[in-house]
Scaffold this active site. Structure first.
Site, PDB file in Angstrom:
ATOM      1  N   THR A 177       0.893  -1.325   0.099  1.00 35.26           N
ATOM      2  CA  THR A 177      -0.051   0.028  -0.060  1.00 35.26           C
ATOM      3  C   THR A 177       0.641   1.294  -0.104  1.00 35.26           C
ATOM      4  OG1 THR A 177      -1.866  -1.031   1.300  1.00 35.26           O
ATOM      5  CG2 THR A 177      -1.663   1.209   1.458  1.00 35.26           C
ATOM      6  N   SER A 232       0.528 -10.138  -0.758  1.00 36.30           N
ATOM      7  CA  SER A 232      -0.378 -11.288  -0.544  1.00 36.30           C
ATOM      8  C   SER A 232       0.657 -12.147  -1.616  1.00 36.30           C
ATOM      9  CB  SER A 232      -1.661 -11.282  -1.062  1.00 36.30           C
ATOM     10  OG  SER A 232      -2.314 -10.309  -0.314  1.00 36.30           O
ATOM     11  N   THR A 259       1.675  -4.607   4.261  1.00 40.94           N
ATOM     12  CA  THR A 259       1.646  -5.090   5.664  1.00 40.94           C
ATOM     13  C   THR A 259       0.956  -6.572   5.676  1.00 40.94           C
ATOM     14  OG1 THR A 259      -0.622  -4.225   5.725  1.00 40.94           O
ATOM     15  CG2 THR A 259       1.234  -2.807   6.402  1.00 40.94           C
ATOM     16  N   ASP A 260       0.425  -7.052   4.882  1.00 41.14           N
ATOM     17  CA  ASP A 260      -0.318  -8.357   5.019  1.00 41.14           C
ATOM     18  C   ASP A 260       0.409  -9.518   5.151  1.00 41.14           C
ATOM     19  OD1 ASP A 260      -2.682  -6.872   4.445  1.00 41.14           O
ATOM     20  OD2 ASP A 260      -3.018  -7.592   2.473  1.00 41.14           O
ATOM     21  N   THR A 320       2.983  -9.673  14.906  1.00 35.65           N
ATOM     22  CA  THR A 320       1.921 -10.093  13.949  1.00 35.65           C
ATOM     23  C   THR A 320       1.403  -8.918  13.585  1.00 35.65           C
ATOM     24  OG1 THR A 320       1.880 -12.227  15.510  1.00 35.65           O
ATOM     25  CG2 THR A 320      -0.111 -11.703  14.370  1.00 35.65           C
ATOM     26  N   CYS A 363      -3.936 -18.336  21.495  1.00 37.38           N
ATOM     27  CA  CYS A 363      -4.082 -16.986  22.031  1.00 37.38           C
ATOM     28  C   CYS A 363      -2.728 -16.295  21.818  1.00 37.38           C
ATOM     29  CB  CYS A 363      -4.157 -17.360  23.661  1.00 37.38           C
ATOM     30  SG  CYS A 363      -5.398 -18.051  24.418  1.00 37.38           S
TER      31      CYS A 363
HETATM   32  N1  ASP Z   1      -2.541  -5.709   0.644  1.00 37.34           N
HETATM   33  C1  ASP Z   1      -1.539  -4.776   0.786  1.00 37.34           C
HETATM   34  C2  ASP Z   1      -0.112  -5.634   0.968  1.00 37.34           C
HETATM   35  O1  ASP Z   1      -0.058  -6.235   2.044  1.00 37.34           O
HETATM   36  C3  ASP Z   1      -1.758  -4.230   2.102  1.00 37.34           C
HETATM   37  C4  ASP Z   1      -0.704  -3.271   2.673  1.00 37.34           C
HETATM   38  O2  ASP Z   1       0.315  -3.098   2.137  1.00 37.34           O
HETATM   39  O3  ASP Z   1      -1.112  -2.831   3.752  1.00 37.34           O
HETATM   40  O4  ASP Z   1       0.549  -5.633   0.103  1.00 37.34           O
END
Ligand code: ASP
Length: 349
Positions: A17, A63, A93-94, A170, A283
């Site tokens: 992103t 992803s 981030t994913d 995480t 958990c």
């Molecule tokens: N779908 C994006 C990714 O992980 C989300 C992000 O960058 O926050 O590449």
């Protein structure tokens, strides 16, 4: 003018992103190139650092991250290791926590910072969190003691205001800027008006030992989450998957699972066939202690080993890493009891 001995950072842009713009026709977020990213962060020019960049072409949504791309990242770091004080990886981030965990195992004897960061809002958007994340990450990657040693010689994730050990981290939030947590290890630094380092929590490195990169992975692994009502035929099919070598078993509480004889039998048969099964709690906070309840003891008897307080991301990537080195199941079990890069808190079973 930048003097040659000024800090130097290599920015590696993989995608995510942070470097996306909205396609006006579809409204979907698509990647744009690194030059555009730099245009959107003119502050980068105000650093009195040497900042170079490497861009994945095409940039990827995280992803699509996979072990071959982790190997590519390690190659880029290896190739540039002597020429830079630190590395910042811009990453979606994913799957950032998976990449951070994998790199922590692949970069043996790391003595320089490798900081992963990204953002929840694209860098071109007014309210973006990307600028601060990027700028602070660069500062951390360049931080050195007067004798030249790096302040943070670890693979970390920096996000919002926290510097976290990568293999303890995480993603917990798809909405807030504070998207990452390290539930079982405290932050290595907090960024406010100052960047406050917690020196005693940061790994000590020996820059005299050369960094040893690793590239191999074996992905014959699965994450199996148990739940009330889980069926025998499904567990049996998973554990009898041809080629399966290791399982991350996500259990309840302190590492408990159903006591049904068919369940314990299937696990025992799998471990006897050489499949390594590691117990991780559903958990996020706390430690697996299989000897605490009878329901956990059955797992120990079936040959299941403890993942202690590791994250799923770290156990999964560590298993793939160890399997890639061709270790025997027993050797892998031994290595899973030993932290390689501070990925769990050592405790007795
Ligand atoms: N779908 C994006 C990714 O992980 C989300 C992000 O960058 O926050 O590449």
């Amino acid at each position: 003018m930048i003097k040659p001995d000024y800090p130097s950072v290599l920015l590696i842009y993989t995608g995510g992103t942070i470097g996306m713009i909205e396609n006006p026709a579809t409204g979907a977020l698509e990647a744009f190139n690194f030059d555009q990213l730099q245009e959107n962060v003119p502050e980068l020019k105000r650093f009195n650092y040497r900042i170079s960049s490497y861009q994945f072409t095409p940039p990827i949504d995280s992803s699509d991250m996979e072990p071959a791309l982790w190997a590519k990242l390690v190659k880029i770091i290896q190739y540039n290791y002597e020429n830079f004080d630190g590395f910042v990886i811009l990453h979606g981030t994913d799957t950032m926590a998976y990449t951070a965990s994998a790199l922590s195992f692949m970069l043996e004897n790391l003595s320089k910072p490798v900081i992963l960061t990204g953002s929840q809002l694209p860098i071109g958007v007014l309210r973006t969190d990307g600028k601060e994340n990027l700028i602070t990450s660069i500062e951390i990657a360049a931080a050195k003691y007067p004798d030249g040693r790096a302040v943070v010689p670890e693979v970390c994730i920096f996000f919002e205001n926290l510097l976290l050990r990568g293999n303890r981290t995480t993603k917990i939030n798809a909405e807030n800027f504070n998207a990452f947590r390290s539930f079982n290890y405290p932050p290595l630094a907090t960024a406010g008006i100052h960047i406050k380092y917690e020196y005693d929590r940061i790994r000590k490195a020996n820059p005299d030992i050369p960094m040893h990169p690793h590239f191999v992975f074996d992905t014959n692994v699965i994450i199996l989450t148990i739940f009330p009502g889980i069926q025998e035929n499904i567990v049996s099919n998973v554990l009898n998957t041809p080629g399966l070598k290791a399982v991350v078993l996500k259990t309840y509480g302190s590492g408990n699972a159903p006591q049904k004889p068919w369940f314990i039998r299937l696990l025992k048969e799998a471990t006897e066939r050489g499949i390594v099964i590691v117990n991780i709690s559903q958990c996020p906070t706390g430690m697996v202690e299989m000897a605490r309840y009878e329901t956990g003891l059955h797992l120990l008897d079936a040959g299941v080993i403890s993942g202690y307080d590791s994250t799923v991301e770290s156990v999964l990537t560590k298993l793939m890493f160890l399997l890639g080195h061709g270790l025997t199941p027993q050797q892998i079990r031994n290595e899973m009891h030993r932290p390689i890069a501070g990925e769990f808190t050592r405790a007795e079973l």
